[in-house]
Design a protein around this motif. Structure first.
Motif, PDB file in Angstrom:
ATOM      1  N   HIS A  89       0.820  -1.226   0.041  1.00 54.35           N
ATOM      2  CA  HIS A  89       0.008   0.092  -0.006  1.00 54.35           C
ATOM      3  C   HIS A  89       0.851   1.153  -0.090  1.00 54.35           C
ATOM      4  O   HIS A  89       0.506   2.266  -0.650  1.00 54.35           O
ATOM      5  N   GLU A  92       1.378   2.164  -3.653  1.00 53.59           N
ATOM      6  CA  GLU A  92      -0.002   2.673  -4.009  1.00 53.59           C
ATOM      7  C   GLU A  92      -0.151   4.183  -3.424  1.00 53.59           C
ATOM      8  O   GLU A  92      -0.612   5.012  -4.431  1.00 53.59           O
ATOM      9  N   ARG A  97       3.806   1.633  -8.620  1.00 53.86           N
ATOM     10  CA  ARG A  97       3.161   0.374  -8.797  1.00 53.86           C
ATOM     11  C   ARG A  97       3.927  -0.604  -8.093  1.00 53.86           C
ATOM     12  O   ARG A  97       5.606  -0.677  -7.976  1.00 53.86           O
ATOM     13  N   PRO A 330      -0.660 -10.245  -3.594  1.00 54.18           N
ATOM     14  CA  PRO A 330      -0.928 -10.034  -4.957  1.00 54.18           C
ATOM     15  C   PRO A 330      -2.604 -10.610  -5.369  1.00 54.18           C
ATOM     16  O   PRO A 330      -3.033 -10.274  -6.446  1.00 54.18           O
ATOM     17  N   TYR A 335      -5.550  -6.033  -5.033  1.00 55.69           N
ATOM     18  CA  TYR A 335      -4.510  -6.076  -5.864  1.00 55.69           C
ATOM     19  C   TYR A 335      -4.511  -6.896  -7.060  1.00 55.69           C
ATOM     20  O   TYR A 335      -4.040  -6.963  -8.280  1.00 55.69           O
ATOM     21  N   LYS A 338      -6.804  -4.847  -9.458  1.00 55.35           N
ATOM     22  CA  LYS A 338      -6.316  -3.884 -10.114  1.00 55.35           C
ATOM     23  C   LYS A 338      -5.110  -4.272 -11.256  1.00 55.35           C
ATOM     24  O   LYS A 338      -5.076  -3.653 -12.180  1.00 55.35           O
ATOM     25  N   TYR A 339      -4.461  -5.470 -10.619  1.00 56.17           N
ATOM     26  CA  TYR A 339      -3.255  -5.741 -11.786  1.00 56.17           C
ATOM     27  C   TYR A 339      -3.410  -7.014 -12.427  1.00 56.17           C
ATOM     28  O   TYR A 339      -2.598  -7.474 -13.248  1.00 56.17           O
TER      29      TYR A 339
END
Ligand SMILES: *Cc1c(COP(=O)(O)O)cnc(C)c1O
Length: 386
Positions: A89, A92, A97, A330, A335, A338-339
């Motif tokens: 975080h 972020e 990234r 992750p 996460y 988002k990714y």
């Protein structure tokens, strides 16, 4: 049946903390006071760093470490896949990234070889955030070499690594900054609180400015009261005097706390190493010596022993436990969404997330508790074997 009831963690607060807090409340200096400065000085001496800067949390320390070095949009930061959410975080918050890297199977620490691979592929890595998992320092020689080659900074997440050592140096002095936590169930508490260590005078000055709104001069430096300018987008991340009072009182007990942790860990580990099914990360590996945050036992990856059953058994006999951490970061919803990370990409972190159990070793344990916990853990595995 036993009548033991052992929580995973419990802050040990006594008259020293109560009296110190009462003295703060009798005065009017609730922030910007001498206790915060005294705590910083004592902490820097113990860690062996030029500066220690008291903050509102370890999360604030991680965040300000990156922000003070202008890490932001377009930058990438290497983070282990097995850690507290605050580590990722913090990247972020800055608009950078986080690039997750799997951890090593013998320690749960950032895998240096995998970090090289990820960093070279990304090309824009400006920081590496090694997390000393449950108190065991990472392979800082390898990570330092990678950071030097990339021109990246190193921010150590020392939330569980007070007094951990690497060679003859303490955790928190091995990178550009070290970030410590005084949350209630860490090695010592200031209620909420954190400390940032660094040897870099300029970085320390930027962190001090950013923890207090971005004022161009601190309270003590103002020749006319209330006259200052603002030259940075600072935050309010200060530690207050009540927290510093508790922190200082706890700091005086830290030697005793740490000795108890080491003793309790060893008493339990001696018993538990005998059990084939359990993986125990050794507290001394190469140059790294752990600060013994807990004793984590990892159950087999094949799932033949179910963690939920073991934890329920332990709870039934009065042994509290915890999990560090229940999700490979992750693959947490935030996460993943988002990714686009997928299960199977971080096999070691995923094994730990599913199968690790943290057992208590803190100074709140009473005589006979370590032996009792080890004995019950053995029984839990035997029961599960059948
Ligand atoms: C507890 C913890 C943090 C967060 O610390 P706070 O002081 O609660 O912000 C960060 N990283 C790790 C590894 C932790 O254990």
């Amino acid at each position: 049946m036993s009548s033991r009831s052992i929580p995973f963690g419990k802050p040990l607060l006594g008259d020293e903390e109560r009296d110190a807090v009462a003295r703060v409340l009798e005065g009017t200096m609730l922030v910007h006071g001498e206790l915060t400065k005294a705590f910083e000085k004592a902490f820097a001496e113990r860690a062996g760093s030029r500066h220690a800067i008291a903050l509102s949390s370890c999360t604030a320390a991680l965040h300000l470490s990156l922000r003070a070095c202008d890490i932001g949009a377009g930058d990438a930061v290497i983070v282990p896949a097995m850690t507290h959410v605050a580590t990722a975080h913090s990247a972020e918050y800055c608009g950078a990234r986080p690039l997750f890297v799997d951890v090593a199977p013998e320690s749960g620490n950032l895998d240096a070889a995998a970090a090289v691979h990820t960093a070279d592929k990304a090309g824009n890595v400006r920081a590496i955030l090694p997390v000393h998992y449950l108190g065991l320092p990472c392979d800082m020689d390898a990570l330092g070499a990678i950071a030097a080659r990339l021109g990246a900074m190193i921010v150590e997440d020392c939330a569980l690594a007070i007094d951990a050592t690497y060679g003859d140096r303490k955790a928190g002095t091995l990178g550009d900054t070290g970030c410590f936590s005084f949350y209630p169930v860490k090695h010592m508490t200031s209620i909420e609180g954190g400390m940032l260590t660094t040897d870099d005078d300029e970085l320390a000055a930027r962190v001090k400015k950013l923890r207090a709104f971005g004022y161009d001069r601190s309270l003590g430096e103002r020749s006319e009261p209330g006259v200052y300018d603002i030259d940075a987008l600072g935050l309010n991340f200060r530690m207050n005097e009540v927290e510093a009072a508790v922190g200082l009182a706890q700091f005086c007990k830290l030697d005793d706390f740490q000795a108890a942790r080491t003793r309790n860990f060893e008493a339990m580990a001696t018993e538990l190493r005998e059990i084939d099914e359990l993986t125990i990360f050794e507290p001394k590996q190469g140059k790294a010596q752990s600060s013994h945050y807990c004793l984590n036992v990892v159950l087999p990856a094949d799932g033949r022993i179910v963690r939920r059953d073991v934890v329920a058994y332990l709870k039934g006999v009065g042994v509290g436990s915890s999990v560090h951490y229940p999700v490979a970061l992750p693959l947490s919803r935030y996460y993943r969404d988002k990714y686009g990370y997928k299960p199977g990409e971080f096999p070691i972190a995923e094994w730990l997330a599913a199968q690790t159990i943290s057992l208590p070793v803190g100074p709140h344990l009473e005589a006979g508790d370590p032996e009792y916990i080890a004995e019950e853990m053995k029984k839990a595995v035997l029961t599960a074997r059948r």
